[in-house]
Design a protein around this motif. Structure first.
Motif, PDB file in Angstrom:
ATOM      1  N   GLU A 119       0.835  -1.202   0.000  1.00  0.00           N
ATOM      2  CA  GLU A 119       0.000   0.000   0.000  1.00  0.00           C
ATOM      3  C   GLU A 119       0.874   1.259   0.000  1.00  0.00           C
ATOM      4  O   GLU A 119       0.654   2.176  -0.799  1.00  0.00           O
ATOM      5  CB  GLU A 119      -0.871  -0.041   1.261  1.00  0.00           C
ATOM      6  CG  GLU A 119      -2.038   0.893   1.243  1.00  0.00           C
ATOM      7  CD  GLU A 119      -2.758   0.882   2.575  1.00  0.00           C
ATOM      8  OE1 GLU A 119      -2.212   0.329   3.562  1.00  0.00           O
ATOM      9  OE2 GLU A 119      -3.865   1.421   2.627  1.00  0.00           O
ATOM     10  N   ASP A 120       1.834   1.273   0.883  1.00  0.00           N
ATOM     11  CA  ASP A 120       2.708   2.442   0.967  1.00  0.00           C
ATOM     12  C   ASP A 120       3.412   2.697  -0.359  1.00  0.00           C
ATOM     13  O   ASP A 120       3.490   3.841  -0.823  1.00  0.00           O
ATOM     14  CB  ASP A 120       3.752   2.250   2.081  1.00  0.00           C
ATOM     15  CG  ASP A 120       3.127   2.398   3.460  1.00  0.00           C
ATOM     16  OD1 ASP A 120       1.963   2.831   3.537  1.00  0.00           O
ATOM     17  OD2 ASP A 120       3.801   2.084   4.453  1.00  0.00           O
TER      18      ASP A 120
ATOM     19  N   ASN B 271       0.904   3.986  -3.069  1.00  0.00           N
ATOM     20  CA  ASN B 271       0.548   5.386  -2.867  1.00  0.00           C
ATOM     21  C   ASN B 271       1.695   6.308  -3.263  1.00  0.00           C
ATOM     22  O   ASN B 271       1.478   7.362  -3.859  1.00  0.00           O
ATOM     23  CB  ASN B 271       0.155   5.625  -1.408  1.00  0.00           C
ATOM     24  CG  ASN B 271      -1.153   4.951  -1.058  1.00  0.00           C
ATOM     25  OD1 ASN B 271      -1.963   4.646  -1.940  1.00  0.00           O
ATOM     26  ND2 ASN B 271      -1.375   4.690   0.212  1.00  0.00           N
TER      27      ASN B 271
ATOM     28  N   ARG C 167      -3.810   3.783  -6.945  1.00  0.00           N
ATOM     29  CA  ARG C 167      -4.747   3.284  -5.957  1.00  0.00           C
ATOM     30  C   ARG C 167      -4.543   1.785  -5.823  1.00  0.00           C
ATOM     31  O   ARG C 167      -4.250   1.107  -6.815  1.00  0.00           O
ATOM     32  CB  ARG C 167      -6.188   3.537  -6.407  1.00  0.00           C
ATOM     33  CG  ARG C 167      -6.540   4.992  -6.525  1.00  0.00           C
ATOM     34  CD  ARG C 167      -6.798   5.570  -5.145  1.00  0.00           C
ATOM     35  NE  ARG C 167      -6.798   7.023  -5.164  1.00  0.00           N
ATOM     36  CZ  ARG C 167      -7.832   7.755  -5.578  1.00  0.00           C
ATOM     37  NH1 ARG C 167      -8.915   7.178  -6.000  1.00  0.00           N
ATOM     38  NH2 ARG C 167      -7.757   9.063  -5.559  1.00  0.00           N
TER      39      ARG C 167
ATOM     40  N   LYS D  43      -6.240   9.376   3.988  1.00  0.00           N
ATOM     41  CA  LYS D  43      -6.279   8.143   3.220  1.00  0.00           C
ATOM     42  C   LYS D  43      -7.729   7.708   3.040  1.00  0.00           C
ATOM     43  O   LYS D  43      -8.097   7.153   2.000  1.00  0.00           O
ATOM     44  CB  LYS D  43      -5.472   7.041   3.924  1.00  0.00           C
ATOM     45  CG  LYS D  43      -3.977   7.223   3.780  1.00  0.00           C
ATOM     46  CD  LYS D  43      -3.182   6.109   4.440  1.00  0.00           C
ATOM     47  CE  LYS D  43      -3.191   4.826   3.632  1.00  0.00           C
ATOM     48  NZ  LYS D  43      -2.240   3.820   4.207  1.00  0.00           N
TER      49      LYS D  43
ATOM     50  N   TYR E 230      -9.707   6.832  -0.549  1.00  0.00           N
ATOM     51  CA  TYR E 230     -10.534   5.661  -0.827  1.00  0.00           C
ATOM     52  C   TYR E 230     -11.959   6.068  -1.159  1.00  0.00           C
ATOM     53  O   TYR E 230     -12.631   5.458  -1.971  1.00  0.00           O
ATOM     54  CB  TYR E 230     -10.514   4.683   0.351  1.00  0.00           C
ATOM     55  CG  TYR E 230      -9.334   3.758   0.290  1.00  0.00           C
ATOM     56  CD1 TYR E 230      -9.226   2.807  -0.711  1.00  0.00           C
ATOM     57  CD2 TYR E 230      -8.299   3.862   1.213  1.00  0.00           C
ATOM     58  CE1 TYR E 230      -8.132   1.968  -0.791  1.00  0.00           C
ATOM     59  CE2 TYR E 230      -7.195   3.025   1.142  1.00  0.00           C
ATOM     60  CZ  TYR E 230      -7.124   2.083   0.137  1.00  0.00           C
ATOM     61  OH  TYR E 230      -6.041   1.262   0.051  1.00  0.00           O
TER      62      TYR E 230
ATOM     63  N   THR F 244     -12.077   6.799  -4.655  1.00  0.00           N
ATOM     64  CA  THR F 244     -12.120   5.558  -5.426  1.00  0.00           C
ATOM     65  C   THR F 244     -13.532   4.982  -5.434  1.00  0.00           C
ATOM     66  O   THR F 244     -14.056   4.574  -6.474  1.00  0.00           O
ATOM     67  CB  THR F 244     -11.162   4.512  -4.819  1.00  0.00           C
ATOM     68  OG1 THR F 244      -9.862   5.071  -4.724  1.00  0.00           O
ATOM     69  CG2 THR F 244     -11.123   3.259  -5.675  1.00  0.00           C
TER      70      THR F 244
END
Lengths: 342, 342
Positions: free
Chosen positions: A82-83, A86, A91, B103, B107, B110
């Motif tokens: 995830e890190d 990003n 996404r 964050k 999302y 998204t």
DNA sequence: CTGTTAGCGCGTTCAA
DNA sequence: TTGAACGCGCTAACAG
């Protein structure tokens, strides 16, 4: 639903102008830009990702498919992925195959039909080959995590399973253990195979006999039914003094089975395993483990994926393979048989 | 990319016929169905989910947004949500907000732009209000998990935080504890507020004084920096005999801080918390906890979401609220001060 | 049972 | 600097 046409109408411009404002493309006068922006806010416009992807032929979304969302190894890996995602402006969506090839197929369908730009995948097993072939065929870049799949070459991040097994076995022998059993995942999973092989070689190296009935092949996922483990323990006579578990879940299952019989770790049986138990292992730590660098698996894998995506498709770049070392963390689950401490 | 037109051409039918075969709608002769199917296989056709969703105005995908993917409470919850979603024929995607409002916003973007059909969300905090308002405005059904957000009514699954706190405090008092401190999440998070209130009330009920400096407000997520906890421990004089932690992560942090100082649980300090530590807590279990029914949070929440989605939009149905009881699991992290065992 | 037409929301291309 | 026409891949509605 508010569309760019609604905004265009309200702002007295064309839809195309709105599109340009949204994407910061072309030249737009500040005045119209402001006007369009205001209208977007007023109407609460949200871009339609589907329409967008449909014309752009890319989704800007990446997918991470893991096999056990309740396993700290994978969740830590997920944080790493995830890190990294990003950081590169992508996404990331997650899926959980639960070690099941059918669920993996469902997610594969999602990945393919949603036109994800790339996939980070811990394959459920060798049978995942057809899934990977589908990805390859549809030109979806992917990076394998933690497990190889025979017949499929690709970028991959692996742990040094063989060496990990060696470390565990040698730690046990150094403390006087000789009858060392192993409970492992399915041989359909490459990491399980490598760990078994590492165990086997290490046993040989230490002049210990490899005994077929000391090995239990089951699965890496949590089972409700522990009777298989019970039967396995029963048929070992004499009983081993130590058990190597192929992963953390199996170690937990073994220990639960043992304690249901009133056997304690390490007094009555020593247990070691692959993978740590997450942040929560740090309190009152019991299990001696070979910890893999879970976060790095995700982070580095994602980096490789993004690189692969951004490469010019026609340009051939050889597959990369990263092998992350495993580090032993010695705690209290192994008895020292050398000095009578038990 | 292979489209239904390619298949139609190869099969000598119209695109519409192909579409009908894919979706099993309308009447199709077996002969043409076979022919179309064969062509689909041959060409390796994969439906384009975006084009489909674009015209259908629905994605058939649901989204689960949790705040900490490394926390066993949320991963177990995720498994529940996943099982329920699959049962109802929906695909489920996951996101991890990491307790961070920014964050979460990403999302949310998204979710909105991909036109998810519904969302299961554990809000990062009260500031999530604007995010929820956006969902409401765009008519995306959602169900809240674990945390309320003042100002927003909706379907919700909550734990009985107040009662949980009561159980923990009473367990401690029953074992003779009087100086009971509490480390908690941010007061921007409703569950933290409720737990604090429950603690407060329980203290009062037991004629124990509520002391401001016995409370530490921090966050539910894992921190690298434990100095805040250290400072808090330092300024309590006399030191408390027990600490109630607002969740499992905080309990782990407290115990790590204590053990860095050579203090042991429960000999030198008793510690209890909300939420269990996952499957791995079952071996060598230390912490006494109030365990929430994590799986049920996800499963029931998902059921509510699907129901809400399938309700005729015009039909007004009151919000539902499910409160799941928490169950205390007594282990060994609490010293009994009553009989000098310490 | 099968085909035609139109349009979902957006960005590319070309023209103004 | 802005706009009109077209098409991305698919399905609803209607026609046959």
């Amino acid at each position: 639903m508010v569309t760019i046409y609604d905004i265009a109408a309200k702002a007295g411009v064309s839809a195309m102008t709105v599109s340009r404002v949204i994407n910061n493309t072309g030249k737009i006068s500040d005045k119209t830009r402001m006007k369009v922006r205001r209208m977007m806010d007023e109407l609460g416009y949200v871009p339609n990702h589907m329409a967008r992807s449909l014309v752009l032929q890319q989704s800007n979304m990446l997918f991470l498919l893991i096999t056990d969302i309740t396993n700290p190894f994978y969740t830590t890996l997920a944080r790493g992925a995830e890190d990294a995602a990003n950081k590169y402006g992508y996404r990331l969506l997650f899926g959980n195959s639960d070690e099941k090839i059918d669920k993996e197929l469902d997610y594969l369908d999602t990945i393919l039909t949603t036109r994800a730009d790339g996939v980070l995948i811990a394959p459920a097993g060798d049978a995942s080959l057809s899934h990977l072939e589908a990805l390859r065929k549809h030109r979806v870049p992917f990076v394998l995590l933690d497990r190889e799949v025979p017949g499929m070459e690709s970028d991959i991040v692996l742990g040094d399973s063989k060496d990990g097994a060696r470390q565990l076995v040698e730690h046990l022998t150094s403390r006087g253990h000789q009858r060392i059993a192993m409970i492992n995942g399915s041989r359909q999973v490459s990491s399980a195979r490598m760990r078994l092989e590492g165990y086997r070689e290490a046993m040989k190296l230490n002049d210990l006999s490899y005994q077929e009935h000391h090995i239990l092949e089951t699965t890496f996922e949590l089972q409700n039914d522990l009777s298989i483990i019970e039967a396995w323990l029963d048929q070992m006579d004499p009983a081993p003094t130590a058990i190597v578990a192929g992963n953390n879940v199996l170690a937990v299952e073994v220990i639960r089975t043992l304690s249901a019989r009133g056997l304690r770790v390490p007094e009555d049986m020593s247990v070691v395993c692959f993978d740590d138990l997450g942040p929560y292992s740090e309190i009152d730590p019991l299990l001696t483990v070979v910890a893999q660098q879970a976060y790095q698996f995700g982070y580095l894998g994602m980096q490789m994926l993004v690189e692969r995506i951004q490469i010019n498709k026609d340009f051939i770049v050889p597959w990369k393979k990263i092998i992350l070392p495993a580090n032993m963390i010695i705690r209290r689950s192994v008895a020292n048989l050398n000095d009578g401490t038990e």
